[in-house]
Write a protein that holds these residues in place. Structure first.
Motif, PDB file in Angstrom:
ATOM      1  N   VAL A 109       0.862  -1.184   0.000  1.00  0.00           N
ATOM      2  CA  VAL A 109       0.000   0.000   0.000  1.00  0.00           C
ATOM      3  C   VAL A 109       0.895   1.230   0.000  1.00  0.00           C
ATOM      4  O   VAL A 109       2.070   1.168   0.381  1.00  0.00           O
ATOM      5  N   ILE A 110       0.324   2.341  -0.431  1.00  0.00           N
ATOM      6  CA  ILE A 110       1.049   3.611  -0.488  1.00  0.00           C
ATOM      7  C   ILE A 110       0.266   4.622   0.327  1.00  0.00           C
ATOM      8  O   ILE A 110      -0.920   4.848   0.068  1.00  0.00           O
ATOM      9  N   HIS A 111       0.937   5.239   1.320  1.00  0.00           N
ATOM     10  CA  HIS A 111       0.279   6.179   2.230  1.00  0.00           C
ATOM     11  C   HIS A 111       0.962   7.535   2.106  1.00  0.00           C
ATOM     12  O   HIS A 111       2.194   7.623   2.096  1.00  0.00           O
ATOM     13  N   VAL A 112       0.140   8.573   1.988  1.00  0.00           N
ATOM     14  CA  VAL A 112       0.656   9.939   1.940  1.00  0.00           C
ATOM     15  C   VAL A 112       0.248  10.611   3.249  1.00  0.00           C
ATOM     16  O   VAL A 112      -0.898  11.031   3.416  1.00  0.00           O
ATOM     17  N   PRO A 113       1.176  10.712   4.217  1.00  0.00           N
ATOM     18  CA  PRO A 113       0.780  11.138   5.559  1.00  0.00           C
ATOM     19  C   PRO A 113       0.307  12.577   5.665  1.00  0.00           C
ATOM     20  O   PRO A 113      -0.534  12.885   6.509  1.00  0.00           O
ATOM     21  N   ASP A 114       0.794  13.482   4.809  1.00  0.00           N
ATOM     22  CA  ASP A 114       0.384  14.880   4.984  1.00  0.00           C
ATOM     23  C   ASP A 114      -1.094  15.101   4.686  1.00  0.00           C
ATOM     24  O   ASP A 114      -1.695  16.074   5.146  1.00  0.00           O
ATOM     25  N   GLU A 115      -1.712  14.177   3.935  1.00  0.00           N
ATOM     26  CA  GLU A 115      -3.148  14.249   3.665  1.00  0.00           C
ATOM     27  C   GLU A 115      -3.897  13.033   4.220  1.00  0.00           C
ATOM     28  O   GLU A 115      -5.121  12.963   4.110  1.00  0.00           O
ATOM     29  N   ASN A 116      -3.154  12.082   4.798  1.00  0.00           N
ATOM     30  CA  ASN A 116      -3.731  10.857   5.368  1.00  0.00           C
ATOM     31  C   ASN A 116      -4.606  10.130   4.348  1.00  0.00           C
ATOM     32  O   ASN A 116      -5.755   9.773   4.613  1.00  0.00           O
ATOM     33  N   VAL A 117      -4.015   9.904   3.179  1.00  0.00           N
ATOM     34  CA  VAL A 117      -4.686   9.226   2.068  1.00  0.00           C
ATOM     35  C   VAL A 117      -3.885   7.980   1.719  1.00  0.00           C
ATOM     36  O   VAL A 117      -2.648   8.001   1.751  1.00  0.00           O
ATOM     37  N   MET A 118      -4.583   6.903   1.366  1.00  0.00           N
ATOM     38  CA  MET A 118      -3.917   5.643   1.051  1.00  0.00           C
ATOM     39  C   MET A 118      -4.366   5.122  -0.309  1.00  0.00           C
ATOM     40  O   MET A 118      -5.526   5.267  -0.706  1.00  0.00           O
ATOM     41  N   PHE A 119      -3.419   4.521  -1.009  1.00  0.00           N
ATOM     42  CA  PHE A 119      -3.672   3.807  -2.253  1.00  0.00           C
ATOM     43  C   PHE A 119      -3.451   2.327  -1.933  1.00  0.00           C
ATOM     44  O   PHE A 119      -2.332   1.922  -1.615  1.00  0.00           O
ATOM     45  N   THR A 120      -4.520   1.534  -2.024  1.00  0.00           N
ATOM     46  CA  THR A 120      -4.475   0.175  -1.468  1.00  0.00           C
ATOM     47  C   THR A 120      -4.315  -0.920  -2.503  1.00  0.00           C
ATOM     48  O   THR A 120      -4.213  -2.100  -2.122  1.00  0.00           O
ATOM     49  N   GLY A 121      -4.303  -0.582  -3.789  1.00  0.00           N
ATOM     50  CA  GLY A 121      -4.363  -1.665  -4.753  1.00  0.00           C
ATOM     51  C   GLY A 121      -5.606  -2.502  -4.513  1.00  0.00           C
ATOM     52  O   GLY A 121      -6.618  -2.033  -3.977  1.00  0.00           O
ATOM     53  N   ASP A 122      -5.542  -3.773  -4.892  1.00  0.00           N
ATOM     54  CA  ASP A 122      -6.721  -4.631  -4.838  1.00  0.00           C
ATOM     55  C   ASP A 122      -6.974  -5.256  -3.475  1.00  0.00           C
ATOM     56  O   ASP A 122      -7.815  -6.157  -3.364  1.00  0.00           O
ATOM     57  N   ILE A 123      -6.318  -4.785  -2.438  1.00  0.00           N
ATOM     58  CA  ILE A 123      -6.676  -5.225  -1.086  1.00  0.00           C
ATOM     59  C   ILE A 123      -8.064  -4.714  -0.730  1.00  0.00           C
ATOM     60  O   ILE A 123      -8.830  -5.383  -0.034  1.00  0.00           O
ATOM     61  N   VAL A 124      -8.397  -3.507  -1.180  1.00  0.00           N
ATOM     62  CA  VAL A 124      -9.713  -2.912  -0.943  1.00  0.00           C
ATOM     63  C   VAL A 124     -10.367  -2.628  -2.292  1.00  0.00           C
ATOM     64  O   VAL A 124      -9.719  -2.075  -3.193  1.00  0.00           O
ATOM     65  N   GLU A 125     -11.645  -3.019  -2.427  1.00  0.00           N
ATOM     66  CA  GLU A 125     -12.427  -2.710  -3.624  1.00  0.00           C
ATOM     67  C   GLU A 125     -13.709  -2.003  -3.190  1.00  0.00           C
ATOM     68  O   GLU A 125     -14.108  -2.077  -2.017  1.00  0.00           O
TER      69      GLU A 125
END
Length: 316
Positions: free
Chosen positions: A169-185
Motif C-alpha cells: 500500500v502507499i500512504h501519503v501522511p500529509d493528507e492521510n490518504v492511502m492507495f491500497t491496490g486490490d486489497i480494498v475494492e
C-alpha cells in the motif's frame, strides 16, 4: 468450452473519472476497471499502478497533464498482475517500485499471468502489441520504504498478504490518504485467484488502523471520507469471507470443486451479483478458496490452459 469466460464478452467502454482524494492526490477510476493513482509532489509525480498496456497508460497520463506538467519520476506497483504493470513503459519513470515478494512473483509466474489474463479479459489489453515485455522494478523493499517528492513524503509498505502474497500500500501522511491496490475494492468483486483468504482480514485491519481520510481502491469509485472508507473495507471483508466459508465447508466434508462453486454462488449471488467483474472472478475465487481450505498455502500458478480446464470443469 460450453461458454466463454464472462469477461471475454465484456467489450463495453467504461467511463473514466479523475477524482481528487486529497491535496494534489488523484484517483483514476473507470467503473470497475483497474484504477490508477496520482501523487503530485513539489517537483515531480508518482503514479500508482501502470494499467495493462502503454496505450491504456496514455489515458492516465492525459488526465495527469490536465492538472500538472511536472515530470513523472516514480511508478509504484502494488503487486505483479499483468493488468496492473504491463503499461509501465509509457511513463518513462526513473524508478519503478515493487515489493520484493511481488518481484519474485514476476520471476515465478509473470509470463503465465500475462498469458492467462490476456485470454480472460481481452478488452483490458487494448494496444497489447505495444507492451515491450514483462515489467521489472528498479527498486524493491521488504517491509517498507519512503520516497520524497520534494518535501512530500510517500510511505510504501507491505502490511500483509491479501489479494496476493506481495501486496503493498502507499500512504501519503500529509493528507492521510492511502492507495491500497486490490486489497480494498468498492462495489467491485475481489479477484481472489492468487489470494490468501486467511490473511486478508488481518491486512484489512492493518489498513483500518491508519484511520485514513480517503482511499483510492483497486477498483471502483474513489473513497472520500471516513464513512465511505469504512464501508468499503467492511464490504471487502464480507466479500472475502462470504467466498471462503462455503468453499471451506465443502472441502472439509470432502466435497467436489463443483459443489464448492454451487455453495459459493448460493452465498454470494444475493449479495454481490451486481458487483463489477463478479462473474469474471467467481471461478478463480472458488478454486483458490477450495485449495486454501485443503491446506495449499501458495496459490497454484494460473496458465491459459489451467483457466480453460477449470471453466470446463465448472460448466460441464
Amino acid at each position: 468450452m460450453t461458454k466463454q469466460f464472462a469477461s471475454q464478452g465484456d467489450m463495453t467502454e467504461k467511463q473514466v473519472s479523475f477524482t481528487e482524494v486529497g491535496r494534489d492526490l488523484w484517483a483514476f477510476t473507470a467503473e470497475g476497471d483497474p484504477n490508477s493513482g496520482v501523487i503530485i509532489g513539489d517537483d515531480s509525480v508518482m503514479v500508482v499502478e501502470a494499467q495493462a498496456t502503454p496505450r491504456l497508460a496514455a489515458k492516465v497520463i492525459e488526465k495527469i497533464r490536465e492538472v500538472t506538467d511536472k515530470p513523472i519520476t516514480h511508478l509504484a506497483l502494488t503487486h505483479y498482475h499483468a493488468v496492473r504493470v504491463l503499461g509501465a513503459s509509457a511513463y518513462g519513470a526513473d524508478q519503478v517500485i515493487m515489493g520484493a515478494t511481488a518481484r519474485a512473483m514476476v520471476v515465478e509466474r509473470g509470463q503465465q499471468d500475462w498469458d492467462s489474463e490476456f485470454q480472460r479479459f481481452p478488452r483490458l489489453f487494448e494496444g497489447h502489441e505495444s507492451i515491450p515485455g514483462l515489467t521489472w522494478p528498479t527498486t524493491t523493499f521488504t517491509a517498507g520504504m519512503s520516497v520524497f517528492l520534494g518535501n512530500r513524503r510517500v510511505d510504501l509498505m507491505h502490511l500483509g498478504r491479501a489479494h496476493t502474497a506481495g501486496d503493498i500500500v502507499i500512504h501519503v501522511p500529509d493528507e492521510n490518504v492511502m492507495f491500497t491496490g486490490d486489497i480494498v475494492e468498492y462495489h467491485s468483486a475481489c479477484y481472489c485467484g492468487d489470494g490468501h483468504f486467511g490473511d486478508w482480514g488481518t491486512t484489512l485491519d492493518a489498513i483500518k488502523a491508519f484511520d485514513v481520510d480517503a482511499i483510492a481502491p483497486g477498483r471502483g469509485d474513489a473513497l472520500v471520507g471516513r464513512d465511505m472508507v469504512e464501508a468499503a473495507i467492511e464490504s471487502t471483508r464480507a466479500f472475502v469471507e462470504s467466498t471462503y466459508r462455503p468453499a471451506a465447508r465443502v472441502a472439509a466434508r470432502g466435497g467436489t470443486l463443483k459443489e464448492a462453486w454451487d455453495a459459493v454462488r448460493e452465498a454470494c449471488d444475493p449479495k454481490f451479483a451486481d458487483y463489477a467483474i463478479y462473474e469474471h472472478c467467481l471461478p478463480f475465487n472458488v478454486a483458490r478458496a477450495y485449495d486454501e481450505a485443503q491446506g495449499i498455502d501458495t496459490p497454484r500458478i494460473w496458465t491459459a490452459e489451467r483457466d480453460r480446464e477449470l471453466w470446463e470443469q465448472l460448466q460441464g
